[in-house]
Design an enzyme around this catalytic site. Structure first.
Site, PDB file in Angstrom:
ATOM      1  N   GLU A  55      36.387  27.810  36.221  1.00  0.00           N
ATOM      2  CA  GLU A  55      37.588  28.538  36.661  1.00  0.00           C
ATOM      3  C   GLU A  55      38.741  27.561  36.847  1.00  0.00           C
ATOM      4  OE1 GLU A  55      40.389  30.788  37.294  1.00  0.00           O
ATOM      5  OE2 GLU A  55      38.482  31.856  37.035  1.00  0.00           O
ATOM      6  N   GLY A  60      37.465  33.815  41.748  1.00  0.00           N
ATOM      7  CA  GLY A  60      37.172  35.232  41.896  1.00  0.00           C
ATOM      8  C   GLY A  60      37.950  36.106  40.939  1.00  0.00           C
ATOM      9  N   GLY A  61      38.838  35.477  40.141  1.00  0.00           N
ATOM     10  CA  GLY A  61      39.602  36.234  39.154  1.00  0.00           C
ATOM     11  C   GLY A  61      40.915  36.758  39.702  1.00  0.00           C
ATOM     12  N   CYS A  63      41.851  39.920  40.439  1.00  0.00           N
ATOM     13  CA  CYS A  63      41.848  41.042  41.379  1.00  0.00           C
ATOM     14  C   CYS A  63      42.067  40.612  42.823  1.00  0.00           C
ATOM     15  CB  CYS A  63      40.558  41.856  41.239  1.00  0.00           C
ATOM     16  SG  CYS A  63      40.476  43.243  42.403  1.00  0.00           S
ATOM     17  N   HIS A 465      35.545  70.146  58.669  1.00  0.00           N
ATOM     18  CA  HIS A 465      36.929  70.551  58.906  1.00  0.00           C
ATOM     19  C   HIS A 465      37.478  69.782  60.105  1.00  0.00           C
ATOM     20  CE1 HIS A 465      40.427  73.185  59.292  1.00  0.00           C
ATOM     21  NE2 HIS A 465      40.171  73.233  60.593  1.00  0.00           N
TER      22      HIS A 465
END
Length: 484
Positions: A55, A60-61, A63, A465
């Protein structure tokens, strides 16, 4: 590195000088540490394989560093700002409201720092070796790395996985590159508020950041070559987005082609735009380019590895993500996969299973998407346009978002939900939501689709609900009966 030459992977066009060292042997070498790559490395290393991940910059890229998560962090700050702007609706005075972009940026930076540390911890715990440097192939399954702290290494894997990602496209428009435009990377690092932001491109990135900057207080103009925003979507989606942006006073210049650019982003820029045969000039202080992505496949020696590219420059892969080179796979954006982090993760599962002798493939998989405008636009399965183009008949169920009563308690009633149901069965063919928390609502429907449940399973469910998901009962109760 030039500000508009993003590289979220372990590649660089610079030459690696000197004689290559003796190759170090690994079971698996991964080029790039993005979503699919890192999970594959961690998984295989935990199983006792010797794994190295190369890298160059973003651990981690993209993103966690410069894309998905940082942008959503900024977008949420803009959402909070929008609540201040409408605070009197909630009985709150809005005196002396001021946006400090340096604080907005620092909040994002703190999140990114935490994510990077989490990735470093995961690499350490898994046993996968993280090699910081810029890699290029010098032979099949052999990568030479210019190390970040100097020197070189040569790594050879019994198997190699390429996950080099993509970067923002800067089109060859005269003067555009010289103007030093922002990409999403620089836009997320701004410590000042642009007086007038020109956004070139009306895709996900352009629309999300345009709305965010407008909510912080910038004047914003979006320029796109198409006549309508998100022109491939259904007409009600297009109309909804146009109405949203117009209500927030975001200027739209559509059906426009930029001829040339003058000036410098951050100071003053002029766009010479051709529209309906007439050239006009758009002036602003800052320019953001968001016109698509280009794969990071150039100048990394793929030809020496025997890896072929498609006409668009993506790595050519099989349905199992195998490249044209033996024992070499490609994963994520650079392999031409749909450009979503969740698809990158699924690519990891495909390659992982292939390594284990399985047969998982890319064909036929669901590709959910969510655009994080406010309200969000989420879709899975077929749209009406797609169903019609494929000659697929369907029954349409549609409700306003306000039919989910929770939206009224939140004062977030804009938008609609709709579902396509097979005309001969109760199978759900597709779902689209344009509304608050649309991505979360979509996930419920997607799970039903994966499980093969008929729409009646959601129609007849007892849902809490008041929650947003409860609106699915109303939606699927409106499905027309099958014509006899």
């Amino acid at each position: 590195m030039d500000r508009i030459e993003e590289s979220g992977s372990a590649v660089s066009s610079r030459a690696i000088e000197g004689k290559p060292s003796t190759p170090e042997e690994y079971d698996i070498v991964v080029l790039g540490s993005g979503e699919g790559s890192k999970y594959l490395a961690w998984t295989e290393a935990k199983q006792g394989k010797r794994v190295a991940v190369i890298e160059g910059r973003y651990i981690g890229g993209s993103c966690p560093n410069i894309a998905c998560l940082p942008s959503k962090n900024i977008i949420h700050s803009a959402k909070v700002a929008s609540y201040f702007q409408r605070s009197e609706e909630f009985g709150i005075s809005k005196e002396n409201v001021r946006i400090d972009m340096s604080v907005v940026r620092d909040r994002k930076r703190r999140m990114v720092d935490g994510l990077v540390q989490m990735h470093l911890d995961n690499f350490k715990a898994s046993g996968a070796e993280l090699v910081i440097g810029w890699g290029r192939f010098i032979a099949p399954r052999t990568i030479e790395v210019a190390l970040g702290d100097g020197g070189t290494r040569v790594l050879r894997g019994s198997k190699v996985v390429i996950g080099t990602g993509t970067h923002a496209t800067v089109e060859p428009i005269p003067g555009l590159r010289e103007a030093g435009p922002l990409t999403h990377i620089e836009a997320l690092e701004l410590d000042y508020l642009p007086k007038h932001l020109l956004v070139l491109g009306g895709g996900y990135v352009g629309l999300e950041l345009a709305q965010a900057m407008r909510r912080f207080g910038s004047r914003v103009t979006i320029i796109d070559r198409n006549e309508r925003l998100v022109h491939r979507e259904d007409e009600d989606v297009i109309a909804g987005l146009h109405s949203l942006f117009e209500s927030e006073e975001i200027e739209l210049v559509l059906g426009a082609k930029v001829q040339r650019v003058e000036g410098k982003s951050g100071v003053s820029v002029k766009l010479h735009v051709l529209r309906d045969g007439v050239e006009t000039i758009l002036e602003g202080t800052d320019l953001l380019v968001a016109t698509g992505r280009t794969p990071n496949t150039a100048n990394i020696g793929l030809e020496l590895a025997g890896v072929a590219l498609t006409e668009r420059g993506y790595i050519q892969v099989s349905e199992r993500l195998e490249t044209t080179a033996q024992d070499t796979w490609a994963i994520g954006d650079c392999a031409g996969s749909p450009q979503f982090t969740h698809i990158g993760f699924d690519d990891f599962r495909i390659v992982r299973d292939d390594f284990a002798g399985g047969h998982r493939v890319t064909t036929g998989r669901q590709v959910p998407s969510c655009m994080f405008t406010d309200p969000e636009l989420a879709r899975v399965g077929l749209s009406e346009k797609e169903a019609s183009a494929q000659g697929i008949e369907y029954r349409l169920a549609k409700i306003p978002a306000a039919a989910a009563l929770r939206t009224r308690t939140l004062s977030e009633t804009r938008g609609f939900w709709k579902a396509l149901i097979d005309t001969k069965s109760d199978r759900i063919l597709g779902f689209t939501a344009f509304g608050v928390e649309a991505g979360e609502i979509m996930a419920t429907v997607q799970i039903a689709m994966i499980a093969g449940l008929p729409y009646t399973g959601l129609r007849d469910a007892i849902l809490t609900h008041p929650t947003l998901s409860e609106g699915l009962v109303a939606l699927f109760s409106s499905v027309p009966a099958i014509k006899q």
